[in-house]
Design a protein around this motif. Sequence first.
Motif, PDB file in Angstrom:
ATOM      1  N   UNK A 180       0.825  -1.209   0.000  1.00 22.02           N
ATOM      2  CA  UNK A 180       0.000   0.000   0.000  1.00 22.02           C
ATOM      3  C   UNK A 180       0.861   1.263   0.000  1.00 22.02           C
ATOM      4  N   UNK A 181       1.847   1.325   0.895  1.00 18.41           N
ATOM      5  CA  UNK A 181       2.579   2.583   1.087  1.00 18.41           C
ATOM      6  C   UNK A 181       3.735   2.798   0.115  1.00 18.41           C
ATOM      7  N   UNK A 182       4.394   1.756  -0.333  1.00 21.92           N
ATOM      8  CA  UNK A 182       5.588   1.968  -1.156  1.00 21.92           C
ATOM      9  C   UNK A 182       5.331   2.806  -2.409  1.00 21.92           C
ATOM     10  N   UNK A 183       4.246   2.529  -3.177  1.00 19.74           N
ATOM     11  CA  UNK A 183       3.993   3.395  -4.348  1.00 19.74           C
ATOM     12  C   UNK A 183       3.663   4.834  -3.948  1.00 19.74           C
ATOM     13  N   UNK A 184       3.003   5.006  -2.819  1.00 22.66           N
ATOM     14  CA  UNK A 184       2.670   6.357  -2.349  1.00 22.66           C
ATOM     15  C   UNK A 184       3.941   7.117  -1.986  1.00 22.66           C
ATOM     16  N   UNK A 185       4.846   6.440  -1.277  1.00 17.65           N
ATOM     17  CA  UNK A 185       6.087   7.083  -0.860  1.00 17.65           C
ATOM     18  C   UNK A 185       6.979   7.388  -2.056  1.00 17.65           C
ATOM     19  N   UNK A 186       6.909   6.548  -3.088  1.00 15.97           N
ATOM     20  CA  UNK A 186       7.668   6.832  -4.314  1.00 15.97           C
ATOM     21  C   UNK A 186       7.243   8.165  -4.921  1.00 15.97           C
ATOM     22  N   UNK A 187       5.978   8.500  -4.762  1.00 22.64           N
ATOM     23  CA  UNK A 187       5.468   9.777  -5.293  1.00 22.64           C
ATOM     24  C   UNK A 187       5.664  10.934  -4.326  1.00 22.64           C
ATOM     25  N   UNK A 188       5.650  10.611  -3.011  1.00 20.86           N
ATOM     26  CA  UNK A 188       5.755  11.664  -1.996  1.00 20.86           C
ATOM     27  C   UNK A 188       6.393  11.078  -0.739  1.00 20.86           C
ATOM     28  N   UNK A 189       7.642  11.407  -0.509  1.00 25.05           N
ATOM     29  CA  UNK A 189       8.396  10.838   0.612  1.00 25.05           C
ATOM     30  C   UNK A 189       7.846  11.262   1.967  1.00 25.05           C
ATOM     31  N   UNK A 190       7.003  12.285   2.002  1.00 19.17           N
ATOM     32  CA  UNK A 190       6.446  12.744   3.269  1.00 19.17           C
ATOM     33  C   UNK A 190       5.608  11.663   3.955  1.00 19.17           C
ATOM     34  N   UNK A 191       5.158  10.673   3.180  1.00 19.06           N
ATOM     35  CA  UNK A 191       4.316   9.627   3.758  1.00 19.06           C
ATOM     36  C   UNK A 191       5.111   8.588   4.543  1.00 19.06           C
ATOM     37  N   UNK A 192       6.449   8.733   4.609  1.00 18.93           N
ATOM     38  CA  UNK A 192       7.244   7.774   5.367  1.00 18.93           C
ATOM     39  C   UNK A 192       6.871   7.788   6.840  1.00 18.93           C
ATOM     40  N   UNK A 193       6.638   8.969   7.396  1.00 17.49           N
ATOM     41  CA  UNK A 193       6.293   9.066   8.820  1.00 17.49           C
ATOM     42  C   UNK A 193       4.952   8.395   9.097  1.00 17.49           C
ATOM     43  N   UNK A 194       3.980   8.645   8.213  1.00 18.15           N
ATOM     44  CA  UNK A 194       2.663   8.012   8.378  1.00 18.15           C
ATOM     45  C   UNK A 194       2.803   6.493   8.330  1.00 18.15           C
ATOM     46  N   UNK A 195       3.606   5.998   7.402  1.00 18.12           N
ATOM     47  CA  UNK A 195       3.816   4.555   7.295  1.00 18.12           C
ATOM     48  C   UNK A 195       4.406   3.989   8.581  1.00 18.12           C
ATOM     49  N   UNK A 196       5.346   4.694   9.183  1.00 16.01           N
ATOM     50  CA  UNK A 196       5.944   4.237  10.436  1.00 16.01           C
ATOM     51  C   UNK A 196       4.905   4.150  11.549  1.00 16.01           C
ATOM     52  N   UNK A 197       4.014   5.152  11.621  1.00 17.06           N
ATOM     53  CA  UNK A 197       2.948   5.121  12.622  1.00 17.06           C
ATOM     54  C   UNK A 197       2.044   3.904  12.433  1.00 17.06           C
ATOM     55  N   UNK A 198       1.701   3.646  11.189  1.00 17.91           N
ATOM     56  CA  UNK A 198       0.799   2.535  10.880  1.00 17.91           C
ATOM     57  C   UNK A 198       1.462   1.201  11.196  1.00 17.91           C
ATOM     58  N   UNK A 199       2.703   1.039  10.810  1.00 20.60           N
ATOM     59  CA  UNK A 199       3.407  -0.213  11.081  1.00 20.60           C
ATOM     60  C   UNK A 199       3.533  -0.452  12.580  1.00 20.60           C
ATOM     61  N   UNK A 200       3.804   0.590  13.327  1.00 22.69           N
ATOM     62  CA  UNK A 200       3.882   0.447  14.779  1.00 22.69           C
ATOM     63  C   UNK A 200       2.555  -0.019  15.355  1.00 22.69           C
ATOM     64  N   UNK A 201       1.444   0.504  14.852  1.00 19.91           N
ATOM     65  CA  UNK A 201       0.123   0.081  15.340  1.00 19.91           C
ATOM     66  C   UNK A 201      -0.148  -1.369  14.932  1.00 19.91           C
ATOM     67  N   UNK A 202       0.200  -1.740  13.729  1.00 25.97           N
ATOM     68  CA  UNK A 202       0.016  -3.123  13.275  1.00 25.97           C
ATOM     69  C   UNK A 202       0.800  -4.086  14.174  1.00 25.97           C
ATOM     70  N   UNK A 203       2.017  -3.686  14.525  1.00 23.89           N
ATOM     71  CA  UNK A 203       2.851  -4.528  15.393  1.00 23.89           C
ATOM     72  C   UNK A 203       2.167  -4.721  16.746  1.00 23.89           C
ATOM     73  N   UNK A 204       1.603  -3.670  17.289  1.00 28.25           N
ATOM     74  CA  UNK A 204       0.955  -3.747  18.597  1.00 28.25           C
ATOM     75  C   UNK A 204      -0.310  -4.614  18.541  1.00 28.25           C
ATOM     76  N   UNK A 205      -1.055  -4.521  17.440  1.00 26.35           N
ATOM     77  CA  UNK A 205      -2.288  -5.309  17.303  1.00 26.35           C
ATOM     78  C   UNK A 205      -1.966  -6.793  17.249  1.00 26.35           C
ATOM     79  N   UNK A 206      -0.885  -7.136  16.585  1.00 30.44           N
ATOM     80  CA  UNK A 206      -0.574  -8.546  16.368  1.00 30.44           C
ATOM     81  C   UNK A 206       0.037  -9.228  17.593  1.00 30.44           C
ATOM     82  N   UNK A 207       0.480  -8.442  18.565  1.00 26.24           N
ATOM     83  CA  UNK A 207       1.128  -9.034  19.746  1.00 26.24           C
ATOM     84  C   UNK A 207       0.120  -9.772  20.649  1.00 26.24           C
TER      85      UNK A 207
END
Length: 207
Positions: A180-207
Amino acid sequence: MTPALNNIGLNKWDGKYTWYNDFNESGIKHVVRYQVFKGFNGSFAYGNCFSFIPTTSNNGKKLINHKTDKSTTLHLWERLDGWKESFEGTQRENPYDKISHWNEKDFRKTLDLVIKKYPKRLENWFDEHNNIEQSILTVKKQIDLGGSYDFNSPSQQYLLAFLYAYKGDIDTAYNYIQNYYNPIIDRNADYKYEKELVIDRIRKISC
């Protein structure tokens, strides 16, 4: 509309455009929302809200939770047939699925047709989508069908990442969120921070 939706278990209303029930043991609540369009009409969307799936703020700086009545939203959702047909520019077999705002007579006529046609179908959809497994199947079907589903928000890839994380399948969850995020970040690197937030939440949900 409220009595018809109460009859299929949506016993809460925000006083405006959204009807819903409480979360079940899987963190799923069912939702119907009225969408007002430009051009003197509107229609209904219906689907699931998940207690464990956040959305992102417009600036991507924070995640927005949807665990309360006030924050109820549609994550996995469908349009009524007439709205879907109109959106995709296909043959409009269900023109009265769009509610007219032209005058009170037309409003009551078109709304009455929807009330007579859809509650049982919505009830069947909600009964079927009362679990994570069926929700995953439907999200994947939406990806395959494309069309109007390509414009749904949140994205199906985003939803699948959280649904698989909730099931404890972190590898599949990571694959979907990367896709989902890689093509978005290729167009706009500003989305890297949002991706980090989302991945952190995914990690917490799966624990």
